[in-house]
Every structure is written in structure tokens, then in C-alpha cells.
Write a protein that holds these residues in place. Structure first.
Motif, mmCIF file in Angstrom:
data_model
loop_
_atom_site.group_PDB
_atom_site.id
_atom_site.type_symbol
_atom_site.label_atom_id
_atom_site.label_comp_id
_atom_site.label_asym_id
_atom_site.label_seq_id
_atom_site.Cartn_x
_atom_site.Cartn_y
_atom_site.Cartn_z
ATOM 1 N N MET A 1 7.513 -45.158 -25.834
ATOM 2 C CA MET A 1 7.427 -43.716 -25.731
ATOM 3 C C MET A 1 5.974 -43.322 -25.479
ATOM 4 O O MET A 1 5.064 -43.773 -26.149
ATOM 5 N N ALA A 2 5.794 -42.476 -24.495
ATOM 6 C CA ALA A 2 4.437 -42.039 -24.157
ATOM 7 C C ALA A 2 3.880 -41.113 -25.229
ATOM 8 O O ALA A 2 4.588 -40.282 -25.766
ATOM 9 N N ARG A 3 2.607 -41.292 -25.531
ATOM 10 C CA ARG A 3 2.015 -40.413 -26.542
ATOM 11 C C ARG A 3 1.592 -39.108 -25.886
ATOM 12 O O ARG A 3 1.265 -39.058 -24.713
ATOM 13 N N LEU A 4 1.617 -38.067 -26.646
ATOM 14 C CA LEU A 4 1.269 -36.747 -26.164
ATOM 15 C C LEU A 4 -0.242 -36.606 -26.098
ATOM 16 O O LEU A 4 -0.945 -36.891 -27.049
ATOM 17 N N LEU A 5 -0.770 -36.190 -24.947
ATOM 18 C CA LEU A 5 -2.208 -36.031 -24.799
ATOM 19 C C LEU A 5 -2.690 -34.719 -25.392
ATOM 20 O O LEU A 5 -3.798 -34.626 -25.863
ATOM 21 N N LYS A 6 -1.847 -33.684 -25.337
ATOM 22 C CA LYS A 6 -2.195 -32.379 -25.880
ATOM 23 C C LYS A 6 -1.200 -32.023 -26.967
ATOM 24 O O LYS A 6 -0.030 -32.299 -26.838
ATOM 25 N N LYS A 7 -1.672 -31.381 -28.015
ATOM 26 C CA LYS A 7 -0.778 -30.905 -29.057
ATOM 27 C C LYS A 7 -0.408 -29.452 -28.838
ATOM 28 O O LYS A 7 0.634 -28.998 -29.250
ATOM 29 N N THR A 8 -1.271 -28.709 -28.152
ATOM 30 C CA THR A 8 -1.024 -27.296 -27.872
ATOM 31 C C THR A 8 -1.732 -26.905 -26.590
ATOM 32 O O THR A 8 -2.713 -27.525 -26.201
ATOM 33 N N THR A 9 -1.193 -25.871 -25.948
ATOM 34 C CA THR A 9 -1.855 -25.335 -24.756
ATOM 35 C C THR A 9 -2.894 -24.306 -25.154
ATOM 36 O O THR A 9 -3.752 -23.949 -24.358
ATOM 37 N N GLY A 10 -2.787 -23.810 -26.392
ATOM 38 C CA GLY A 10 -3.680 -22.758 -26.845
ATOM 39 C C GLY A 10 -3.272 -21.392 -26.301
ATOM 40 O O GLY A 10 -4.004 -20.425 -26.440
ATOM 41 N N LEU A 11 -2.109 -21.324 -25.660
ATOM 42 C CA LEU A 11 -1.607 -20.088 -25.090
ATOM 43 C C LEU A 11 -0.323 -19.693 -25.808
ATOM 44 O O LEU A 11 0.544 -20.526 -26.034
ATOM 45 N N VAL A 12 -0.189 -18.426 -26.132
ATOM 46 C CA VAL A 12 0.974 -17.931 -26.849
ATOM 47 C C VAL A 12 2.230 -18.113 -26.007
ATOM 48 O O VAL A 12 2.237 -17.815 -24.819
ATOM 49 N N ARG A 13 3.266 -18.624 -26.610
ATOM 50 C CA ARG A 13 4.585 -18.812 -26.008
ATOM 51 C C ARG A 13 4.580 -19.765 -24.818
ATOM 52 O O ARG A 13 5.455 -19.697 -23.967
ATOM 53 N N LEU A 14 3.621 -20.647 -24.713
ATOM 54 C CA LEU A 14 3.611 -21.642 -23.649
ATOM 55 C C LEU A 14 3.455 -23.014 -24.282
ATOM 56 O O LEU A 14 2.370 -23.398 -24.715
ATOM 57 N N ALA A 15 4.575 -23.718 -24.357
ATOM 58 C CA ALA A 15 4.595 -25.024 -25.002
ATOM 59 C C ALA A 15 3.983 -26.091 -24.098
ATOM 60 O O ALA A 15 3.935 -25.942 -22.878
ATOM 61 N N VAL A 16 3.551 -27.161 -24.713
ATOM 62 C CA VAL A 16 3.019 -28.298 -23.974
ATOM 63 C C VAL A 16 4.163 -28.964 -23.225
ATOM 64 O O VAL A 16 5.222 -29.211 -23.777
ATOM 65 N N CYS A 17 3.963 -29.221 -21.946
ATOM 66 C CA CYS A 17 4.968 -29.894 -21.128
ATOM 67 C C CYS A 17 4.781 -31.401 -21.298
ATOM 68 O O CYS A 17 3.739 -31.947 -20.965
ATOM 69 N N GLU A 18 5.798 -32.056 -21.823
ATOM 70 C CA GLU A 18 5.674 -33.480 -22.116
ATOM 71 C C GLU A 18 5.972 -34.359 -20.903
ATOM 72 O O GLU A 18 5.487 -35.457 -20.802
ATOM 73 N N GLY A 19 6.759 -33.881 -19.959
ATOM 74 C CA GLY A 19 7.195 -34.673 -18.816
ATOM 75 C C GLY A 19 6.103 -35.222 -17.926
ATOM 76 O O GLY A 19 6.113 -36.397 -17.580
ATOM 77 N N PRO A 20 5.161 -34.402 -17.479
ATOM 78 C CA PRO A 20 4.194 -34.888 -16.505
ATOM 79 C C PRO A 20 3.250 -35.960 -17.029
ATOM 80 O O PRO A 20 2.663 -36.688 -16.250
ATOM 81 N N HIS A 21 3.121 -36.078 -18.320
ATOM 82 C CA HIS A 21 2.169 -37.028 -18.890
ATOM 83 C C HIS A 21 2.514 -38.476 -18.545
ATOM 84 O O HIS A 21 1.639 -39.332 -18.513
ATOM 85 N N GLU A 22 3.775 -38.750 -18.286
ATOM 86 C CA GLU A 22 4.172 -40.115 -17.962
ATOM 87 C C GLU A 22 3.735 -40.510 -16.552
ATOM 88 O O GLU A 22 3.434 -41.660 -16.293
ATOM 89 N N ARG A 23 3.696 -39.538 -15.646
ATOM 90 C CA ARG A 23 3.438 -39.854 -14.244
ATOM 91 C C ARG A 23 2.124 -39.331 -13.701
ATOM 92 O O ARG A 23 1.631 -39.818 -12.697
ATOM 93 N N LEU A 24 1.574 -38.328 -14.335
ATOM 94 C CA LEU A 24 0.409 -37.659 -13.768
ATOM 95 C C LEU A 24 -0.816 -37.777 -14.659
ATOM 96 O O LEU A 24 -0.713 -37.874 -15.863
#
Length: 76
Positions: A1-24
Motif C-alpha cells: 500500500m502506498a503511503r500518503l505524502l500529504k495528510k491535508t491540503t490545508g483547504l476547507v472541504r478539499l480532501a487529499v486525493c490518494e489516487g495520483p500518488h501511486e503514479r505521479l
């Protein structure tokens, strides 16, 4: 399982997108966009795609069904 690079975007109501971290390489992409975080770019792209799908249904390029009233003005 890929580890998450970011825990938060720091923006209200905008969650961290986990998908692109595997490929980008997210940081590299964010630097290329020079307009924000990858999650913001994905959010904007999804909104544009949604609008494009609606435009296909609405067919704004076709003539109006009936003419607008003579006193009708485009809202400014």
C-alpha cells in the motif's frame, strides 16, 4: 500500500486525493501547474468535465426554440 505524502491540503472541504500518488510525482506536477495543489487541479477538471456533459445535453449552439421578448436583457 502506498503511503500518503500529504495528510491535508490545508483547504476547507478539499480532501487529499490518494489516487495520483501511486503514479505521479505530485510535487513536480504542482510546480508545473504553478496554480495550486494537485487536488485543486483535479477538482477543477472534474467541474469542467461535468459542465461539458451538461452542454452536450443542453445544446447551446442550436437556435432558440422561440425568440426572447423584445425587452429581454442579458444579466450583467
Amino acid at each position: 500500500m502506498a503511503r500518503l505524502l500529504k495528510k491535508t491540503t490545508g483547504l476547507v472541504r478539499l480532501a487529499v486525493c490518494e489516487g495520483p500518488h501511486e503514479r505521479l510525482k505530485v510535487k513536480k506536477l504542482e510546480d508545473q501547474f504553478q496554480s495550486g495543489q494537485i487536488e485543486e487541479e483535479i477538482f477543477q477538471a472534474e467541474n469542467k468535465l461535468s459542465l461539458a456533459r451538461k452542454m452536450v445535453q443542453w445544446k447551446p449552439w442550436e437556435p432558440l426554440v422561440k425568440k426572447p421578448p423584445a425587452n429581454w436583457k442579458w444579466p450583467i
